[in-house]
Design an enzyme around this catalytic site. Structure first.
Site, PDB file in Angstrom:
ATOM      1  N   HIS A 188      29.157  31.537  69.865  1.00 10.45           N
ATOM      2  CA  HIS A 188      30.541  31.906  70.145  1.00 10.45           C
ATOM      3  C   HIS A 188      30.560  33.211  70.956  1.00 10.45           C
ATOM      4  O   HIS A 188      29.628  34.015  70.851  1.00 10.45           O
ATOM      5  CB  HIS A 188      31.276  32.083  68.804  1.00 10.45           C
ATOM      6  CG  HIS A 188      32.725  32.399  68.936  1.00 10.45           C
ATOM      7  ND1 HIS A 188      33.194  33.699  69.070  1.00 10.45           N
ATOM      8  CD2 HIS A 188      33.831  31.604  68.938  1.00 10.45           C
ATOM      9  CE1 HIS A 188      34.513  33.678  69.158  1.00 10.45           C
ATOM     10  NE2 HIS A 188      34.928  32.438  69.081  1.00 10.45           N
ATOM     11  N   PRO A 189      31.597  33.463  71.745  1.00  9.65           N
ATOM     12  CA  PRO A 189      31.629  34.689  72.565  1.00  9.65           C
ATOM     13  C   PRO A 189      31.528  35.995  71.792  1.00  9.65           C
ATOM     14  O   PRO A 189      31.137  37.019  72.366  1.00  9.65           O
ATOM     15  CB  PRO A 189      32.976  34.576  73.292  1.00  9.65           C
ATOM     16  CG  PRO A 189      33.226  33.116  73.389  1.00  9.65           C
ATOM     17  CD  PRO A 189      32.681  32.537  72.117  1.00  9.65           C
ATOM     18  N   ARG A 190      31.870  36.004  70.484  1.00 13.29           N
ATOM     19  CA  ARG A 190      31.734  37.227  69.699  1.00 13.29           C
ATOM     20  C   ARG A 190      30.288  37.483  69.269  1.00 13.29           C
ATOM     21  O   ARG A 190      29.971  38.546  68.735  1.00 13.29           O
ATOM     22  CB  ARG A 190      32.612  37.148  68.438  1.00 13.29           C
ATOM     23  CG  ARG A 190      34.062  37.497  68.617  1.00 13.29           C
ATOM     24  CD  ARG A 190      34.303  38.992  68.802  1.00 13.29           C
ATOM     25  NE  ARG A 190      33.748  39.801  67.747  1.00 13.29           N
ATOM     26  CZ  ARG A 190      34.349  40.077  66.601  1.00 13.29           C
ATOM     27  NH1 ARG A 190      35.543  39.564  66.344  1.00 13.29           N
ATOM     28  NH2 ARG A 190      33.766  40.852  65.708  1.00 13.29           N
ATOM     29  N   LYS A 191      29.408  36.525  69.489  1.00 10.88           N
ATOM     30  CA  LYS A 191      28.031  36.663  69.050  1.00 10.88           C
ATOM     31  C   LYS A 191      27.206  37.379  70.124  1.00 10.88           C
ATOM     32  O   LYS A 191      27.677  37.669  71.219  1.00 10.88           O
ATOM     33  CB  LYS A 191      27.439  35.299  68.716  1.00 10.88           C
ATOM     34  CG  LYS A 191      28.240  34.523  67.667  1.00 10.88           C
ATOM     35  CD  LYS A 191      28.457  35.342  66.399  1.00 10.88           C
ATOM     36  CE  LYS A 191      29.126  34.545  65.284  1.00 10.88           C
ATOM     37  NZ  LYS A 191      30.568  34.318  65.510  1.00 10.88           N
ATOM     38  N   VAL A 192      25.936  37.641  69.807  1.00  6.86           N
ATOM     39  CA  VAL A 192      25.095  38.469  70.674  1.00  6.86           C
ATOM     40  C   VAL A 192      24.804  37.772  71.997  1.00  6.86           C
ATOM     41  O   VAL A 192      24.774  38.391  73.053  1.00  6.86           O
ATOM     42  CB  VAL A 192      23.796  38.853  69.932  1.00  6.86           C
ATOM     43  CG1 VAL A 192      22.838  39.594  70.849  1.00  6.86           C
ATOM     44  CG2 VAL A 192      24.137  39.721  68.729  1.00  6.86           C
TER      45      VAL A 192
END
EC number: 2.6.1.50
Length: 388
Positions: A188-192
């Protein structure tokens, strides 16, 4: 706030021309779903984490669902996990018709407290689902010691933990090897690293890996790549109920480029986390996250516990007014309406640390492109907001 001063987001993917070119490559190839790019991404991911196999899926929630099915979770079973996680963790258990049994967390790492697991093991317990919260590895050694006594499989919700490491038998090893039985990751875009969305399962069990690959594509007996490459006509069959949990080749092509960036991303995030630690150490009453000596976090999130006299929402509003995004502490699933309709085996009166973590903490901005000036602004505003 000056009009020229840009807002600081909580997170920001690091992507560029390499990812754009990779997506273009997949698009122009004519094969855009679960083809050669997915296969290559799986192999490269498995090599990176040191796993025997990796299976790409549409997101981490679907990965968790398949992991639970593979270890035999069925309706009426119980799965021990934490409430203090994004709701997808608990949801994946309910997709199987099973009930989550919530265990409290440790206050400094925000991960499951291993000493509380054994007390809630019952004859209906089928598995343990642990979370590496915000990229911080949980105490897998202690967890596995408990679960092996009861012959229970360990599934790792490693949604946030790509690039994190754990000291295992004297060697630093990547989360995802896996050290339990199955590990599940998110892109997901919030991940690294990100593929827009997507997930991955890693395991050392070849039979489970085979099951993942069948389930993710409607239970189809023959994969697309085999059928399309065959010299003779093949009619596929559907011997089991499956799901549409596929990853696209466009996503996988982007993921391959993101994986190349990962060492640099993790190194940068660890540097930013260390600077937060050094410069916030003297803020009265502010408690900083703890990295155990046996863990190396990728610092997907940097979560601080506010002084007792501070109001969480007011501090967040003060920072937002200054153009700095924050997020409140990780949610607790048992507090949501969807989880107040069942009689849980572990009630909210036993989840004190989980509730306090949600109510008393906030997550600070941290991303690869974060400048020194941006971090100094975040530190300065937080420091002022805490001096009430």
């Amino acid at each position: 706030m000056s009009e020229q001063m840009q807002n600081i987001p909580i997170a920001k993917p690091w992507m560029g021309e390499a990812e754009a070119d990779a997506a273009k490559r997949a698009i122009l190839s004519g094969w855009v779903t679960q083809g050669p790019e997915v296969a290559a991404f799986e192999q490269e991911f498995a090599t990176y984490v040191g796993a025997k196999s990796a299976c790409a899926v549409s997101n981490c929630t679907t990965a968790l669902h398949l992991a639970l099915l593979a270890v035999g979770v069925k309706p009426g079973d119980e799965v021990i996990t934490v409430s203090h996680s994004y709701i997808a963790t608990a949801n994946s258990i309910r997709y199987c018709g099973a009930l989550p049994v919530f265990v409290d967390i440790e206050p400094h790492t925000y991960n499951i407290n291993p000493t509380l697991i054994e007390a809630v093991v019952s004859d209906r317990t089928r598995a343990i689902l642990v979370v590496h919260q915000m990229g911080m590895p949980c105490d897998l050694k202690a967890i596995v010691e408990v679960t092996r006594r009861y012959n229970l499989p360990v599934i790792e919700d490693a949604a946030c933990a790509i690039g994190s490491e754990i000291l295992w038998n004297g060697e630093w090893e990547k989360i995802g090897k896996p050290h339990g039985d199955i590990a599940c990751f998110s892109f997901h875009p919030r991940k690294v690293i990100t593929t827009g969305d997507g997930g991955m399962l890693t395991t050392s069990n070849p039979e489970w890996d085979k099951q993942f690959r069948l389930w993710r594509q409607h239970g189809m007996s023959v994969s697309d790549t085999v059928r399309h490459g065959a010299k003779q006509v093949i009619f596929e069959t559907y011997p089991m109920l499956g799901y549409n949990y596929r990853m696209t080749d466009i996503q996988a092509a982007v993921g391959r480029e993101q994986l190349k960036r990962l060492p640099e991303i993790v190194a940068r995030r660890r540097l930013l986390a260390e600077q937060y630690r050094e410069k916030l150490a003297d803020v009265r009453g502010l408690k900083l996250p703890t990295e155990p000596v046996w863990a190396r976090s990728n610092w997907q999130g940097y979560c601080v516990r506010l002084p007792e006299e501070c109001d969480q929402k007011q501090v967040m509003q003060t920072m937002l007014d200054a153009g700095i995004s924050t997020r409140r502490g990780i949610m607790c699933a048992h507090r949501e309406a969807a989880y107040q309709i069942e009689a849980w085996s572990c009630g909210s009166d036993r989840l004190i640390e989980s509730e306090q973590a949600q109510d008393r903490t906030l997550v600070l901005p941290l991303f690869h492109q974060m400048t020194e000036e941006e971090q100094e602004r975040a530190i300065a505003v937080l420091t002022t907001a805490c001096q009430v």
